[in-house]
Design a protein around this motif. Sequence first.
Motif, mmCIF file in Angstrom:
data_model
loop_
_atom_site.group_PDB
_atom_site.id
_atom_site.type_symbol
_atom_site.label_atom_id
_atom_site.label_comp_id
_atom_site.label_asym_id
_atom_site.label_seq_id
_atom_site.Cartn_x
_atom_site.Cartn_y
_atom_site.Cartn_z
ATOM 1 N N ARG A 266 14.068 136.347 -5.901
ATOM 2 C CA ARG A 266 13.539 135.082 -5.312
ATOM 3 C C ARG A 266 14.302 133.807 -5.847
ATOM 4 O O ARG A 266 14.777 133.089 -5.390
ATOM 5 N N GLU B 104 16.372 130.806 -4.029
ATOM 6 C CA GLU B 104 15.876 129.508 -4.142
ATOM 7 C C GLU B 104 17.168 128.695 -4.836
ATOM 8 O O GLU B 104 17.200 127.369 -4.498
ATOM 9 N N SER C 13 21.186 132.225 2.045
ATOM 10 C CA SER C 13 20.578 133.669 1.371
ATOM 11 C C SER C 13 20.970 134.657 2.388
ATOM 12 O O SER C 13 20.634 134.549 3.715
ATOM 13 N N ALA D 115 10.377 137.474 -0.409
ATOM 14 C CA ALA D 115 10.396 136.618 0.461
ATOM 15 C C ALA D 115 10.024 136.701 1.848
ATOM 16 O O ALA D 115 9.992 137.819 2.261
ATOM 17 N N ASP D 116 9.673 135.658 2.476
ATOM 18 C CA ASP D 116 9.366 135.520 3.836
ATOM 19 C C ASP D 116 10.521 135.531 4.791
ATOM 20 O O ASP D 116 11.769 135.232 4.252
ATOM 21 N N LYS E 65 11.659 133.771 6.991
ATOM 22 C CA LYS E 65 11.919 132.521 7.395
ATOM 23 C C LYS E 65 12.859 131.897 6.294
ATOM 24 O O LYS E 65 13.591 130.941 6.394
ATOM 25 N N GLU E 66 12.849 132.335 5.080
ATOM 26 C CA GLU E 66 13.403 132.093 3.683
ATOM 27 C C GLU E 66 14.949 132.679 3.826
ATOM 28 O O GLU E 66 15.668 132.251 3.005
ATOM 29 N N LYS F 4 12.548 132.751 13.568
ATOM 30 C CA LYS F 4 12.504 132.409 12.142
ATOM 31 C C LYS F 4 14.041 131.792 11.815
ATOM 32 O O LYS F 4 14.050 131.464 10.664
#
Length: 261
Positions: free
Chosen positions: A201, A205, A210, A228-229, A231-232, A253
């Motif tokens: 994660r 970030e 990603s 993570a979701d 959408k990330e 997403k």
Amino acid sequence: MSLIGEERKDLILNMLNLEGKVRTVDLVDKLKVSSETIRRYLEELEAENKLKRVYGGAVKINLAREEPAHFKREITRAEEKRRIGRAAASLVEDNDVIFVDDGTTTQQMIHYLLGKKNITVLTVSVPVLYLLIDYQNKDLFSGEIYFIGGKVNSKHSRVSGAIAEKMIETFYADKAFISIDGIMMGKGITGFDAERGQLARKLIEHSKQSIVLSDHSKFGEVQFYKIADLKEIDLIISDFPVPKEWEQYLAEKGVNWIHAE
């Protein structure tokens, strides 16, 4: 069982592998058969140890509750991982700074980075580090190598923990290449180990882009730690084309998909 019956059971398994569960009422509507017929199919599939029946439907059997050791993962689906690694490496551009996560799929990327110029690679994976050092000593890799320090996990040949997380926070990368143990709509990407998942994660970030690397065996799986979701995530690379049932969801997403052929 007639051929059409076997085809229906295959469809049930395909839905199960994508979603992790199926409901009898949905199968009745999709297959245009009675609920009694669906229950019979589910009973037969359970007898074959291909699913577990629950009230109102069935769920995917998750036999892998513990992450296999690195050497066991390395020989599993090796050809699929090679294709995924090659596709991932093709996204790396000259002068990129990249995070390469722990994993036998991300490890395959390294063999295809040799023609790139001025690449900076940061990794928590000991095998990835050894590969890069070997190629650099042979003058086949001319980029910079950063090894993220921390608590060593000997079984999985990686580092993790608070020290590694703190070190990652001091860097920013153009792209992060992430390994996972499960992926499902509505559940996101997941991993067996909480410390490794938290580290992944942090990589997400601290990266502009990603990229998740996953073979099809991870579809419909949910493991212990949520990384993570969806959408990330910007991009998924897999040995299979995007499942039709996922297309609209991923589009909403903002997630792209690459089929590594």
